[in-house]
Design an enzyme around this catalytic site. Structure first.
Site, PDB file in Angstrom:
ATOM      1  N   GLY A   1      33.953  64.751  32.935  1.00 40.66           N
ATOM      2  CA  GLY A   1      35.061  65.665  33.263  1.00 40.66           C
ATOM      3  C   GLY A   1      35.161  65.921  34.755  1.00 40.66           C
ATOM      4  O   GLY A   1      36.260  65.910  35.336  1.00 40.66           O
TER       5      GLY A   1
ATOM      6  N   THR B   1      39.534  69.660  30.774  1.00 41.14           N
ATOM      7  CA  THR B   1      38.620  70.578  30.083  1.00 41.14           C
ATOM      8  C   THR B   1      37.169  70.122  30.270  1.00 41.14           C
ATOM      9  O   THR B   1      36.898  68.925  30.447  1.00 41.14           O
ATOM     10  CB  THR B   1      38.955  70.700  28.582  1.00 41.14           C
ATOM     11  OG1 THR B   1      38.749  69.442  27.941  1.00 41.14           O
ATOM     12  CG2 THR B   1      40.372  71.171  28.371  1.00 41.14           C
TER      13      THR B   1
ATOM     14  N   TYR C   1      29.427  63.548  15.017  1.00 42.67           N
ATOM     15  CA  TYR C   1      30.111  63.270  16.290  1.00 42.67           C
ATOM     16  C   TYR C   1      31.167  62.183  16.082  1.00 42.67           C
ATOM     17  O   TYR C   1      32.331  62.349  16.458  1.00 42.67           O
ATOM     18  CB  TYR C   1      29.064  62.830  17.310  1.00 42.67           C
ATOM     19  CG  TYR C   1      29.606  62.375  18.649  1.00 42.67           C
ATOM     20  CD1 TYR C   1      30.207  63.289  19.515  1.00 42.67           C
ATOM     21  CD2 TYR C   1      29.503  61.045  19.059  1.00 42.67           C
ATOM     22  CE1 TYR C   1      30.681  62.877  20.755  1.00 42.67           C
ATOM     23  CE2 TYR C   1      29.971  60.633  20.296  1.00 42.67           C
ATOM     24  CZ  TYR C   1      30.556  61.548  21.138  1.00 42.67           C
ATOM     25  OH  TYR C   1      31.035  61.148  22.366  1.00 42.67           O
TER      26      TYR C   1
ATOM     27  N   SER D   1      34.974  70.419  32.747  1.00 38.52           N
ATOM     28  CA  SER D   1      34.926  69.547  33.933  1.00 38.52           C
ATOM     29  C   SER D   1      33.999  70.061  35.030  1.00 38.52           C
ATOM     30  O   SER D   1      34.157  69.704  36.195  1.00 38.52           O
ATOM     31  CB  SER D   1      36.339  69.338  34.472  1.00 38.52           C
ATOM     32  OG  SER D   1      37.031  70.558  34.561  1.00 38.52           O
TER      33      SER D   1
HETATM   34  P1  NAD Z   1      28.433  66.469  29.709  1.00 35.50           P
HETATM   35  O1  NAD Z   1      27.599  67.150  28.686  1.00 35.50           O
HETATM   36  O2  NAD Z   1      27.777  65.697  30.793  1.00 35.50           O
HETATM   37  O3  NAD Z   1      29.411  67.489  30.404  1.00 35.50           O
HETATM   38  C1  NAD Z   1      30.134  68.310  29.605  1.00 35.50           C
HETATM   39  C2  NAD Z   1      30.681  69.476  30.363  1.00 35.50           C
HETATM   40  O4  NAD Z   1      31.281  70.215  29.323  1.00 35.50           O
HETATM   41  C3  NAD Z   1      29.651  70.378  31.009  1.00 35.50           C
HETATM   42  O5  NAD Z   1      30.140  70.716  32.275  1.00 35.50           O
HETATM   43  C4  NAD Z   1      29.627  71.605  30.072  1.00 35.50           C
HETATM   44  O6  NAD Z   1      29.413  72.815  30.739  1.00 35.50           O
HETATM   45  C5  NAD Z   1      31.014  71.594  29.494  1.00 35.50           C
HETATM   46  N1  NAD Z   1      31.129  72.167  28.162  1.00 35.50           N
HETATM   47  C6  NAD Z   1      30.342  71.930  27.086  1.00 35.50           C
HETATM   48  N2  NAD Z   1      30.750  72.655  26.031  1.00 35.50           N
HETATM   49  C7  NAD Z   1      31.838  73.346  26.445  1.00 35.50           C
HETATM   50  C8  NAD Z   1      32.696  74.291  25.823  1.00 35.50           C
HETATM   51  N3  NAD Z   1      32.496  74.712  24.563  1.00 35.50           N
HETATM   52  N4  NAD Z   1      33.723  74.803  26.545  1.00 35.50           N
HETATM   53  C9  NAD Z   1      33.917  74.429  27.828  1.00 35.50           C
HETATM   54  N5  NAD Z   1      33.122  73.564  28.475  1.00 35.50           N
HETATM   55  C10 NAD Z   1      32.092  73.040  27.793  1.00 35.50           C
HETATM   56  O7  NAD Z   1      29.419  65.555  28.858  1.00 35.50           O
HETATM   57  P2  NAD Z   1      29.875  64.056  29.117  1.00 35.50           P
HETATM   58  O8  NAD Z   1      28.789  63.131  28.716  1.00 35.50           O
HETATM   59  O9  NAD Z   1      30.478  63.956  30.457  1.00 35.50           O
HETATM   60  O10 NAD Z   1      31.005  63.918  27.990  1.00 35.50           O
HETATM   61  C11 NAD Z   1      32.361  64.259  28.225  1.00 35.50           C
HETATM   62  C12 NAD Z   1      33.213  63.664  27.117  1.00 35.50           C
HETATM   63  O11 NAD Z   1      33.012  62.252  27.080  1.00 35.50           O
HETATM   64  C13 NAD Z   1      32.862  64.192  25.725  1.00 35.50           C
HETATM   65  O12 NAD Z   1      34.038  64.376  24.983  1.00 35.50           O
HETATM   66  C14 NAD Z   1      32.025  63.058  25.124  1.00 35.50           C
HETATM   67  O13 NAD Z   1      32.121  63.020  23.734  1.00 35.50           O
HETATM   68  C15 NAD Z   1      32.688  61.849  25.777  1.00 35.50           C
HETATM   69  N6  NAD Z   1      31.816  60.660  25.824  1.00 35.50           N
HETATM   70  C16 NAD Z   1      30.641  60.673  26.523  1.00 35.50           C
HETATM   71  C17 NAD Z   1      29.840  59.526  26.546  1.00 35.50           C
HETATM   72  C18 NAD Z   1      28.533  59.468  27.312  1.00 35.50           C
HETATM   73  O14 NAD Z   1      27.754  58.511  27.104  1.00 35.50           O
HETATM   74  N7  NAD Z   1      28.254  60.388  28.222  1.00 35.50           N
HETATM   75  C19 NAD Z   1      30.234  58.393  25.842  1.00 35.50           C
HETATM   76  C20 NAD Z   1      31.433  58.419  25.136  1.00 35.50           C
HETATM   77  C21 NAD Z   1      32.212  59.553  25.147  1.00 35.50           C
END
Ligand code: NAD
Length: 264
Positions: A20, A13, A154, A15
């Site tokens: 993702g 999801t 969060y 991605s």
């Molecule tokens: P990101 O914001 O870089 O990418 C997220 C993707 O999710 C984007 O492609 C966006 O279009 C899509 N998206 C957002 N809302 C959506 C929705 N409602 N339905 C479908 N798609 C949706 O995010 P990331 O930083 O890669 O984070 C991914 C996961 O990793 C999240 O669950 C986040 O909590 C977790 N995480 C991230 C970090 C970090 O530092 N980046 C750290 C710990 C955990």
């Protein structure tokens, strides 16, 4: 060890970017057919093209759906069909003063970060259990354990994911299906770049440098003393989705660079 997922269908999801996309790429490199999901047809099909460019010969499908609502999740379930691997990666985050977080914001975080995974697991687990093989992974966060005072809305959802993953692992015990959560630390993703964009424009610093400074200022317990790359996080996820990871279930696996100052 060679991870071989040919013949498996994986849904990742959210991605089209960030962690993702890196997970989708890692699974495709291991031979899985991958379904990439983003909110619009445009972003989903751009991600399919990008993935096919990065992994020649990869079997990839795009499925547009907004996972912040039950209808959006249902739309994705229908488009995906049966899958062998489900990676619940969708998650929103951002800094907010607790006094300014209204009910609508709490609800948006809960729906996207927790209920999307509840709904997809409920819909997709039965077929995995029937087949006797499956992998479900929740992308939680170190913030599940180090609740940030400026992102309480969060942290609460990320702790809930640990509970959910552990409960589901027990629910399908002995079935051949494993359920785990992965806890990244600060990771240089598209979302992280967005959070840092003003700082990057102001200072001209690279994202790597800003990631390092963020870690040193806000997560000084970090053992690697820098932010992780999305590929470093994806490697852990691909492993836990592999056939080799069959004795790992109900676990909370850290890929946080050691920011949680604890020995387990
Ligand atoms: P990101 O914001 O870089 O990418 C997220 C993707 O999710 C984007 O492609 C966006 O279009 C899509 N998206 C957002 N809302 C959506 C929705 N409602 N339905 C479908 N798609 C949706 O995010 P990331 O930083 O890669 O984070 C991914 C996961 O990793 C999240 O669950 C986040 O909590 C977790 N995480 C991230 C970090 C970090 O530092 N980046 C750290 C710990 C955990």
């Amino acid at each position: 060890m060679k991870i071989e997922l040919t013949g498996k269908v994986a849904l990742v999801t959210a991605s089209t970017g960030g962690i993702g996309f890196a997970i989708a790429k890692g699974l495709a490199e291991s031979g899985a057919e991958v379904i990439v999901n983003g909110r619009s047809d445009k972003s989903a099909s751009a991600a399919v093209t990008r993935l096919q460019g990065a992994v020649p010969g990869a079997k990839v499908r795009g499925a547009a759906a907004d996972l912040s609502t039950a209808d959006g999740v249902e739309q994705l379930r229908k488009a995906a069909g049966e899958v062998d691997i489900l990676v619940n990666n969708a998650g929103i985050y951002g800094q907010k003063d607790f006094y300014d977080i209204d009910d609508a914001t709490w609800d948006a975080y809960w729906q996207t970060n927790v209920m999307s995974g509840v709904r997809l697991s409920r819909a997709l687990l039965p077929a995995m259990v029937k087949k006797g093989w499956g992998r479900v992974v929740f992308i939680s966060s170190e913030s599940a354990r180090n609740i940030p005072a400026d992102m309480i809305q969060y942290g609460v959802t990320k702790t809930a994911q640990l509970s959910l993953a552990r409960g589901l692992a027990k629910f399908v015990a002995g079935s051949g299906v494993t359920v785990n959560s992965v806890l990244p630390g600060p990771t240089i993703s598209d979302g992280f770049a967005e959070m840092m964009k003003d700082e990057a424009a102001k200072t001209g610093k690279s994202l790597e440098q800003l990631g390092k400074e963020f870690v040193m200022a806000h997560r000084p317990a970090s053992v690697i003393q820098r932010a992780a790359t999305v590929d470093e996080v994806a490697n852990m996820v691909v492993y836990v989705c592999s056939t080799q990871a069959s004795a790992t279930s109900g676990a909370a696996l850290r890929v946080d660079g050691g920011v949680v100052d604890d020995i387990v």
